[in-house]
Design an enzyme around this catalytic site. Structure first.
Site, PDB file in Angstrom:
ATOM      1  N   GLY A   1      41.727  46.215  58.652  1.00  0.00           N
ATOM      2  CA  GLY A   1      40.681  46.290  57.640  1.00  0.00           C
ATOM      3  C   GLY A   1      40.205  44.915  57.220  1.00  0.00           C
TER       4      GLY A   1
ATOM      5  N   GLY B   1      37.990  44.343  54.661  1.00  0.00           N
ATOM      6  CA  GLY B   1      37.365  44.404  53.352  1.00  0.00           C
ATOM      7  C   GLY B   1      37.770  43.190  52.536  1.00  0.00           C
TER       8      GLY B   1
ATOM      9  N   GLU C   1      25.182  53.652  37.939  1.00  0.00           N
ATOM     10  CA  GLU C   1      24.235  52.730  38.556  1.00  0.00           C
ATOM     11  C   GLU C   1      23.226  53.469  39.428  1.00  0.00           C
ATOM     12  OE1 GLU C   1      27.351  48.951  38.515  1.00  0.00           O
ATOM     13  OE2 GLU C   1      27.197  50.232  40.279  1.00  0.00           O
TER      14      GLU C   1
END
Length: 425
Positions: free
Chosen positions: A13, A15, A173
């Site tokens: 990963g 991220g 949002e």
């Protein structure tokens, strides 16, 4: 452990947590392999802006290889991990390959959680990837296009109804930006419909929106959403979701566009290792973020359940993942150098931020709370600061200034049209 020059660290990963660990470990005499099923690192805090036509996809994502090309001891592999052979110390890939490791870092992120109703996913996409953002943007813009030539009043109302399930930061949002898109950006673009008649409904099963913030900030955010024209429905759990709309108790709400922001589940990392996990699938880690029973395996970010005290856990946000990635890198380096390992991981809360449209936000830094336009500017500066590269910082800042002053969004492109959009919006 093996000598440093021979020590192979595999990170699953790329991220925030995985990338932070890789960069900190790459300064030492180790070999590092970063594996990700996508070739880009994504700035997820701004993904909703790509989904709502405010930013281009290229402004919030960067090729992993370009981010790590300055480190000669880091290899990047594009591949899907299907499991971990802990006994044989190897990561198993979908194509049958096995990548051996000396130390493994699980930074595998999270996916959407539909609380046992996976059949809802085609009708209510979540927002975790660039593909999700493209799908959501297509559905939102296509709904207005289809309403433009729709003669049936009831169907037109359904097409102009947008339901967002879940009122955490992402849901809030999304709701605020869609309302502004309908009431400001698009209002002069159509001839047969008034886009200001669009109905944006934010649904939350809990008693209030933004439960992670203090009650006064939550109350302010709800008032700000209401001023934008968003209908906030708290204390309502969704019992049904299909192509026609959603069901809240006995009430049926026809809606062509349904967006899911209600929950996430961790990747199957805990299943790979057959170790204890929490209800969301996060690995229950030791104080040094290692996996109990596997001292050479660590978990960070959305993959890890890290206690925070008082029944809380470290939140699954970018700053937390970066802190964990940096900490794990320090633990591994200390072990390899034969030095005392750092004290147990301690999360430093840098604050919570959420924006409500283009002119209001809430910021909770602990020692100070902000709301309104000042909070919005604080939110914007913080997000621009954490973007990668001067070019991206400048383009995003200029895009926001343009939207702030004109209300226009330049990324209103419908791409990858499919038959699915014709059925469910």
């Amino acid at each position: 452990m093996a000598a440093r020059g021979d020590h192979h660290i595999v990170i699953i990963g790329a991220g925030f947590g995985g990338l932070e660990a890789a960069r900190n470990l790459a300064k030492g005499a180790v070999r590092i392999t970063v594996i990700d099923r996508r070739n880009h690192h994504l700035f997820q805090p701004l993904l909703y802006q790509a989904a709502t036509a405010s930013l281009a996809l290229s402004e919030i994502a960067w090729p992993i290889r370009s981010l790590l090309r300055g480190y000669d001891n880091v290899t990047t592999l594009l591949g899907s991990v299907t499991g971990v052979d802990a006994a044989g110390k190897a990561v198993l890939l979908e194509d049958g390959r096995a990548i051996p490791y000396d130390t493994l870092i699980l930074a595998t992120g999270a996916r959407h959680a539909y609380f046992g109703h996976d059949e809802w996913e085609p009708h209510a996409p979540g927002l975790k990837t660039l593909e999700d953002a493209t799908t959501i943007r297509r559905r939102i813009l296509s709904a207005f296009e289809r309403a433009e030539w729709q003669d049936d009043a009831a169907e037109r109302r359904r097409l102009l109804t947008f339901a967002i399930i879940g009122a955490g930061p992402t849901g809030v949002e999304l709701a605020g930006t869609i309302a502004e898109l309908a009431h400001e950006t698009l209002r002069r673009d159509f001839r047969n419909i008034d886009t200001r008649e669009a109905r944006v409904v934010l649904v939350e099963a809990g008693p209030r929106i933004l439960a992670g913030f203090t009650e006064d900030l939550s109350t302010y955010a709800e008032r700000a959403l209401t001023r934008l024209g968003v209908e906030v429905r708290t204390g309502h759990a969704v019992s049904q979701c299909d192509a026609a709309g959603i069901t809240l108790g006995d009430e049926v709400l026809p809606a062509a566009t349904i967006l899911w922001a209600a929950g996430v589940a961790a990747s199957p990392a805990a299943e790979w290792l057959q170790v204890p996990a929490d209800r969301a699938g996060r690995v229950l880690v030791a104080p040094d973020l290692s996996v109990p029973g596997f001292p050479d395996i660590f978990a960070v970010g959305d993959t890890a359940h890290v206690p925070l005290g008082e029944g809380k856990i470290v939140p699954g946000i970018a700053p937390a993942a970066k802190q964990e990635g940096r900490y794990v890198a320090g633990v591994i380096k200390a072990r390899l150098d034969g030095k005392p390992v750092p004290k147990p991981f301690t999360y430093r809360n840098d604050g919570n931020l959420a924006t409500i449209g283009k002119r209001a936000a809430i910021v909770d830094l602990g020692w100070i709370k902000l709301k309104g336009r000042l909070a919005w500017w604080t939110w914007g500066i913080a997000h621009v600061y954490f973007l990668i590269g001067l070019r991206n910082r400048l383009t995003v800042a200029l895009s926001w200034l343009w939207i702030y002053s004109t209300g226009q969004r330049s990324a209103r492109l419908i791409t990858q049209a499919s038959a699915e959009d014709g059925r469910s919006g």
